[in-house]
Motif scaffolding. Structure first.
Motif, PDB file in Angstrom:
ATOM      1  N   ALA A  37      82.844  76.299  51.332  1.00  0.00           N
ATOM      2  CA  ALA A  37      81.837  75.982  52.329  1.00  0.00           C
ATOM      3  C   ALA A  37      81.484  74.493  52.286  1.00  0.00           C
ATOM      4  CB  ALA A  37      80.596  76.839  52.110  1.00  0.00           C
ATOM      5  N   GLU A  38      81.362  73.942  51.086  1.00  0.00           N
ATOM      6  CA  GLU A  38      81.025  72.522  50.954  1.00  0.00           C
ATOM      7  C   GLU A  38      82.161  71.648  51.498  1.00  0.00           C
ATOM      8  OE1 GLU A  38      79.803  69.221  47.567  1.00  0.00           O
ATOM      9  OE2 GLU A  38      79.821  71.334  47.052  1.00  0.00           O
ATOM     10  N   ARG A  39      83.394  72.035  51.203  1.00  0.00           N
ATOM     11  CA  ARG A  39      84.553  71.286  51.708  1.00  0.00           C
ATOM     12  C   ARG A  39      84.567  71.263  53.234  1.00  0.00           C
ATOM     13  NH1 ARG A  39      90.438  73.195  49.918  1.00  0.00           N
ATOM     14  NH2 ARG A  39      89.131  73.701  48.166  1.00  0.00           N
ATOM     15  N   ASN A  40      84.336  72.412  53.867  1.00  0.00           N
ATOM     16  CA  ASN A  40      84.319  72.469  55.332  1.00  0.00           C
ATOM     17  C   ASN A  40      83.174  71.647  55.909  1.00  0.00           C
ATOM     18  OD1 ASN A  40      86.618  73.964  55.569  1.00  0.00           O
ATOM     19  ND2 ASN A  40      85.583  75.918  55.830  1.00  0.00           N
ATOM     20  N   PHE A  41      82.028  71.624  55.230  1.00  0.00           N
ATOM     21  CA  PHE A  41      80.906  70.813  55.679  1.00  0.00           C
ATOM     22  C   PHE A  41      81.290  69.337  55.699  1.00  0.00           C
ATOM     23  CE2 PHE A  41      77.160  68.234  54.635  1.00  0.00           C
ATOM     24  CZ  PHE A  41      76.364  68.526  55.738  1.00  0.00           C
ATOM     25  N   ILE A  42      81.958  68.875  54.651  1.00  0.00           N
ATOM     26  CA  ILE A  42      82.392  67.473  54.571  1.00  0.00           C
ATOM     27  C   ILE A  42      83.439  67.172  55.634  1.00  0.00           C
ATOM     28  CG2 ILE A  42      83.587  65.774  53.123  1.00  0.00           C
ATOM     29  CD1 ILE A  42      82.196  67.187  50.715  1.00  0.00           C
ATOM     30  N   LEU A  43      84.410  68.071  55.813  1.00  0.00           N
ATOM     31  CA  LEU A  43      85.443  67.869  56.832  1.00  0.00           C
ATOM     32  C   LEU A  43      84.845  67.753  58.231  1.00  0.00           C
ATOM     33  CD1 LEU A  43      88.338  70.221  55.684  1.00  0.00           C
ATOM     34  CD2 LEU A  43      88.310  67.721  55.683  1.00  0.00           C
ATOM     35  N   LYS A  44      83.826  68.554  58.525  1.00  0.00           N
ATOM     36  CA  LYS A  44      83.197  68.503  59.850  1.00  0.00           C
ATOM     37  C   LYS A  44      82.506  67.171  60.101  1.00  0.00           C
ATOM     38  CE  LYS A  44      82.675  73.421  60.560  1.00  0.00           C
ATOM     39  NZ  LYS A  44      81.814  74.551  60.762  1.00  0.00           N
ATOM     40  N   GLN A  45      82.106  66.476  59.055  1.00  0.00           N
ATOM     41  CA  GLN A  45      81.491  65.167  59.212  1.00  0.00           C
ATOM     42  C   GLN A  45      82.534  64.085  59.490  1.00  0.00           C
ATOM     43  OE1 GLN A  45      79.298  64.772  55.557  1.00  0.00           O
ATOM     44  NE2 GLN A  45      77.475  65.696  56.442  1.00  0.00           N
ATOM     45  N   ILE A  46      83.771  64.288  59.017  1.00  0.00           N
ATOM     46  CA  ILE A  46      84.827  63.287  59.148  1.00  0.00           C
ATOM     47  C   ILE A  46      85.695  63.523  60.374  1.00  0.00           C
ATOM     48  CG2 ILE A  46      86.908  62.360  58.039  1.00  0.00           C
ATOM     49  CD1 ILE A  46      85.661  63.220  55.352  1.00  0.00           C
ATOM     50  N   LEU A  47      86.037  64.779  60.637  1.00  0.00           N
ATOM     51  CA  LEU A  47      87.037  65.124  61.645  1.00  0.00           C
ATOM     52  C   LEU A  47      86.391  65.619  62.931  1.00  0.00           C
ATOM     53  CD1 LEU A  47      89.384  67.006  59.202  1.00  0.00           C
ATOM     54  CD2 LEU A  47      89.610  64.651  59.997  1.00  0.00           C
ATOM     55  N   THR A  48      87.053  65.371  64.056  1.00  0.00           N
ATOM     56  CA  THR A  48      86.520  65.740  65.366  1.00  0.00           C
ATOM     57  C   THR A  48      86.515  67.248  65.576  1.00  0.00           C
ATOM     58  OG1 THR A  48      87.308  63.676  66.274  1.00  0.00           O
ATOM     59  CG2 THR A  48      86.805  65.395  67.844  1.00  0.00           C
ATOM     60  N   THR A  49      87.648  67.877  65.358  1.00  0.00           N
ATOM     61  CA  THR A  49      87.765  69.319  65.615  1.00  0.00           C
ATOM     62  C   THR A  49      88.204  70.029  64.358  1.00  0.00           C
ATOM     63  OG1 THR A  49      90.031  69.038  66.373  1.00  0.00           O
ATOM     64  CG2 THR A  49      88.319  69.050  68.061  1.00  0.00           C
ATOM     65  N   THR A  50      87.300  70.724  63.759  1.00  0.00           N
ATOM     66  CA  THR A  50      87.604  71.540  62.585  1.00  0.00           C
ATOM     67  C   THR A  50      86.701  72.764  62.624  1.00  0.00           C
ATOM     68  OG1 THR A  50      87.819  71.544  60.171  1.00  0.00           O
ATOM     69  CG2 THR A  50      86.015  70.270  61.092  1.00  0.00           C
ATOM     70  N   ASP A  51      87.170  73.875  62.074  1.00  0.00           N
ATOM     71  CA  ASP A  51      86.359  75.086  62.020  1.00  0.00           C
ATOM     72  C   ASP A  51      86.643  75.813  60.718  1.00  0.00           C
ATOM     73  OD1 ASP A  51      88.755  76.517  62.346  1.00  0.00           O
ATOM     74  OD2 ASP A  51      88.438  76.844  64.477  1.00  0.00           O
ATOM     75  N   GLU A  52      86.169  77.048  60.612  1.00  0.00           N
ATOM     76  CA  GLU A  52      86.317  77.812  59.371  1.00  0.00           C
ATOM     77  C   GLU A  52      87.774  78.161  59.064  1.00  0.00           C
ATOM     78  OE1 GLU A  52      86.068  80.562  62.716  1.00  0.00           O
ATOM     79  OE2 GLU A  52      84.714  78.962  62.114  1.00  0.00           O
TER      80      GLU A  52
END
Length: 87
Positions: free
Chosen positions: A1-16
């Motif tokens: 969950a923490e990894r996905n939270f960080i990715l969403k801050q960096i990348l335009t389109t990301t999901d679960e």
């Protein structure tokens, strides 16, 4: 969950369904667009000075360097990353 939270801050389109193992490097992040069910193994580099798109159901092998779009339903690997198998 923490990894996905960080990715969403960096990348335009990301999901679960976007999974990127450590380490991951890119130029900007906002030029990278993911479809559903994206997986990248360790040491991924995406050179996104231009837009780079990953369509649905894409697997990227460890140590790959991506410089262009990768189509859907494939496994791609290498430097520079190339499709090696349809899935």
């Amino acid at each position: 969950a923490e990894r996905n939270f960080i990715l969403k801050q960096i990348l335009t389109t990301t999901d679960e369904t976007t999974i990127i193992e450590q380490t991951f490097m890119c130029d900007y992040g906002y030029n990278i667009h993911f479809g559903r069910n994206f997986y990248a193994n360790h040491n991924l580099v995406i050179l996104d000075t231009a837009t780079v798109k990953f369509v649905d159901n894409t697997i990227i092998g460890a140590g790959s360097v991506v410089t262009k779009d990768i189509p859907s339903n494939v496994i791609a690997v290498g430097n520079s990353c190339k499709v090696i198998k349809s899935i």
